[in-house]
Design a protein around this motif. Structure first.
Motif, PDB file in Angstrom:
ATOM      1  N   GLY A 308      11.445 -53.868   5.051  1.00 34.50           N
ATOM      2  CA  GLY A 308      10.622 -54.249   6.198  1.00 34.50           C
ATOM      3  C   GLY A 308      10.393 -55.748   6.274  1.00 34.50           C
ATOM      4  O   GLY A 308      10.433 -56.343   7.360  1.00 34.50           O
ATOM      5  N   ASP A 313      10.462 -55.975  10.243  1.00 29.94           N
ATOM      6  CA  ASP A 313      10.372 -54.747  11.037  1.00 29.94           C
ATOM      7  C   ASP A 313       9.034 -54.060  10.771  1.00 29.94           C
ATOM      8  O   ASP A 313       8.787 -53.539   9.675  1.00 29.94           O
ATOM      9  CB  ASP A 313      11.531 -53.823  10.671  1.00 29.94           C
ATOM     10  CG  ASP A 313      11.648 -52.615  11.578  1.00 29.94           C
ATOM     11  OD1 ASP A 313      10.612 -51.981  11.844  1.00 29.94           O
ATOM     12  OD2 ASP A 313      12.775 -52.294  11.994  1.00 29.94           O
ATOM     13  N   LYS A 314       8.186 -54.025  11.799  1.00 26.93           N
ATOM     14  CA  LYS A 314       6.858 -53.435  11.635  1.00 26.93           C
ATOM     15  C   LYS A 314       6.922 -51.940  11.341  1.00 26.93           C
ATOM     16  O   LYS A 314       6.127 -51.421  10.556  1.00 26.93           O
ATOM     17  CB  LYS A 314       6.027 -53.672  12.898  1.00 26.93           C
ATOM     18  CG  LYS A 314       5.577 -55.113  13.100  1.00 26.93           C
ATOM     19  CD  LYS A 314       4.659 -55.208  14.307  1.00 26.93           C
ATOM     20  CE  LYS A 314       4.156 -56.632  14.496  1.00 26.93           C
ATOM     21  NZ  LYS A 314       3.239 -56.719  15.668  1.00 26.93           N
ATOM     22  N   ASN A 315       7.865 -51.236  11.986  1.00 29.08           N
ATOM     23  CA  ASN A 315       7.957 -49.785  11.792  1.00 29.08           C
ATOM     24  C   ASN A 315       8.265 -49.432  10.343  1.00 29.08           C
ATOM     25  O   ASN A 315       7.706 -48.483   9.784  1.00 29.08           O
ATOM     26  CB  ASN A 315       9.018 -49.189  12.719  1.00 29.08           C
ATOM     27  CG  ASN A 315       8.583 -49.205  14.169  1.00 29.08           C
ATOM     28  OD1 ASN A 315       7.390 -49.136  14.461  1.00 29.08           O
ATOM     29  ND2 ASN A 315       9.540 -49.308  15.081  1.00 29.08           N
ATOM     30  N   ILE A 316       9.166 -50.196   9.724  1.00 33.79           N
ATOM     31  CA  ILE A 316       9.512 -49.938   8.320  1.00 33.79           C
ATOM     32  C   ILE A 316       8.324 -50.245   7.422  1.00 33.79           C
ATOM     33  O   ILE A 316       8.032 -49.509   6.469  1.00 33.79           O
ATOM     34  CB  ILE A 316      10.751 -50.758   7.906  1.00 33.79           C
ATOM     35  CG1 ILE A 316      11.974 -50.338   8.724  1.00 33.79           C
ATOM     36  CG2 ILE A 316      11.037 -50.575   6.409  1.00 33.79           C
ATOM     37  CD1 ILE A 316      13.211 -51.181   8.466  1.00 33.79           C
ATOM     38  N   VAL A 318       5.175 -50.037   8.238  1.00 35.42           N
ATOM     39  CA  VAL A 318       4.208 -48.951   8.421  1.00 35.42           C
ATOM     40  C   VAL A 318       4.621 -47.731   7.602  1.00 35.42           C
ATOM     41  O   VAL A 318       3.784 -47.065   6.980  1.00 35.42           O
ATOM     42  CB  VAL A 318       4.062 -48.589   9.907  1.00 35.42           C
ATOM     43  CG1 VAL A 318       3.279 -47.288  10.074  1.00 35.42           C
ATOM     44  CG2 VAL A 318       3.366 -49.712  10.661  1.00 35.42           C
ATOM     45  N   ARG A 319       5.937 -47.432   7.586  1.00 32.66           N
ATOM     46  CA  ARG A 319       6.423 -46.318   6.766  1.00 32.66           C
ATOM     47  C   ARG A 319       6.114 -46.558   5.298  1.00 32.66           C
ATOM     48  O   ARG A 319       5.699 -45.648   4.570  1.00 32.66           O
ATOM     49  CB  ARG A 319       7.931 -46.140   6.954  1.00 32.66           C
ATOM     50  CG  ARG A 319       8.340 -45.479   8.263  1.00 32.66           C
ATOM     51  CD  ARG A 319       9.839 -45.548   8.449  1.00 32.66           C
ATOM     52  NE  ARG A 319      10.546 -44.915   7.342  1.00 32.66           N
ATOM     53  CZ  ARG A 319      11.840 -45.146   7.068  1.00 32.66           C
ATOM     54  NH1 ARG A 319      12.538 -46.009   7.792  1.00 32.66           N
ATOM     55  NH2 ARG A 319      12.415 -44.523   6.050  1.00 32.66           N
ATOM     56  N   ASN A 322       2.326 -46.039   4.731  1.00 31.74           N
ATOM     57  CA  ASN A 322       1.981 -44.614   4.751  1.00 31.74           C
ATOM     58  C   ASN A 322       2.458 -43.907   3.482  1.00 31.74           C
ATOM     59  O   ASN A 322       1.785 -43.006   2.970  1.00 31.74           O
ATOM     60  CB  ASN A 322       2.586 -43.938   5.986  1.00 31.74           C
ATOM     61  CG  ASN A 322       1.875 -44.343   7.261  1.00 31.74           C
ATOM     62  OD1 ASN A 322       0.731 -44.771   7.230  1.00 31.74           O
ATOM     63  ND2 ASN A 322       2.562 -44.232   8.388  1.00 31.74           N
TER      64      ASN A 322
END
Length: 346
Positions: A308, A313-316, A318-319, A322
């Protein structure tokens, strides 16, 4: 029988301890440790544990061997207790066999928790061993709710233990576990308090090395030099005790991680692909880091974090966050992707 393999090496002035009915296990430990340096005292007590015919000392010797990391000897004493005619000794042997099974991963945490839960014993000392062993297993599976429940009953449980040596062992075990518990909850002042307390409560250098390894990592968001001090101390102790596999782990994983995190990567090398990528990120070589990471499975929140950051990459990220929270209940290292997300928002 297992006992026949041993020769009594008890110094003459302490031979009476092998047969004395009027002395408890803690008093034996105190007498010997006051007379001899740590290493020599431990060797004498080890021999005593493996040769005594006293059922009480055969039981309590299990805890001495366990907290001192003498696991091969512990297995032998477990066998002696299980083969005993005394049902009480058999119970102690069974409990410590489960403890060894956890250490060697012979059974799953869930299976071990079930077996510990089914054990019934009114002896306060053995009940403490069972409860502390379950606590460690709950920690393995990130069930921190049950750890909180234990803390509610712990003072009353420990108050029932009369043998002062066993009580000190139980307190040491608890302090080790509370260090990890509060570290993962990101309560660092409390975590480090228990870590430093545990360091003063053991003479086992391998145990000290393990504590120092984790203690070094607690400085990930504070200071590079303090973290490196503890990692280097851990490495020194591992090398001193010929634990080369663990010293290599520090060289390949812990030191590269902390160095890359703080951007102190001059002269830092590692065989670990994940940390190689981390080092490239610290150098600003994001494309090179991405190529390395794309060859690795994304089954680690750290790998997701590195990817990330490298890809911005914000989505990575966040994964990764989490994963840390939901699968590991790790509120400490979850700060890595969280901080990276905050930087991307600026």
């Amino acid at each position: 029988m297992c006992k026949s393999a041993y020769k009594i090496t008890m110094p003459k002035q302490f031979e009476f301890l092998l047969h004395s009915p009027n002395i408890n296990f803690g008093q034996i430990i105190t007498l010997i440790t006051h007379e001899y340096p740590n290493q020599e005292a431990n060797a004498i007590i080890r021999d005593f544990c493996l040769t005594t015919m006293n059922p009480e000392f055969q039981k309590k010797g299990l805890e001495f061997l366990y907290v001192n990391g003498l696991y091969e000897d512990l297995q032998l004493l477990v066998n002696i207790n299980i083969e005993s005619d005394n049902p009480n000794n058999q119970n102690w042997g069974k409990v410590y066999q489960l403890i060894l099974d956890r250490r060697t991963n012979k059974q799953s945490p869930a299976a071990l928790i079930k077996q510990f839960t089914q054990l019934k014993n009114g002896e306060p000392e053995l009940l403490c061993v069972i409860k502390l062993s379950k606590l460690a297993l709950y920690q393995d599976v990130k069930d921190f709710g049950n750890i909180g429940n234990f803390l509610d009953i712990q003072p009353e449980l420990f108050d029932q233990v009369e043998d002062r040596y066993l009580l000190s062992c139980f307190q040491f075990r608890l302090h080790q576990q509370l260090f990890i518990y509060y570290w993962m909850r990101n309560e660092l002042i409390i975590a480090r308090k228990y870590a430093f307390r545990a360091l003063t409560e053991t003479n086992n250098e391998l145990t000290k090395a393990n504590i120092n390894t984790n203690l070094g990592l607690t400085y990930t968001f504070d200071t590079y030099h303090q973290g490196m001090y503890h990692l280097n101390e851990a490495k020194r102790l591992f090398l001193k005790n010929n634990a080369f596999e663990y010293s290599k782990m520090i060289d390949n994983n812990n030191i590269p991680f902390l160095s890359a995190h703080f951007g102190q990567v001059d002269g830092i090398e590692t065989n670990d692909k994940s940390e190689q990528a981390h080092i490239e990120i610290a150098k600003g070589n994001h494309e090179k880091a991405i190529k390395i990471l794309e060859t690795l499975p994304m089954e680690s929140p750290f790998n997701l974090y590195y990817l990330g950051v490298a890809k911005q990459d914000k989505n990575i990220l966040v994964r990764s966050y989490n994963y840390f929270i939901e699968k590991r209940s790790d509120y400490f290292f979850s700060r890595l992707p969280l901080n990276a997300l905050r930087k991307l928002d600026y």
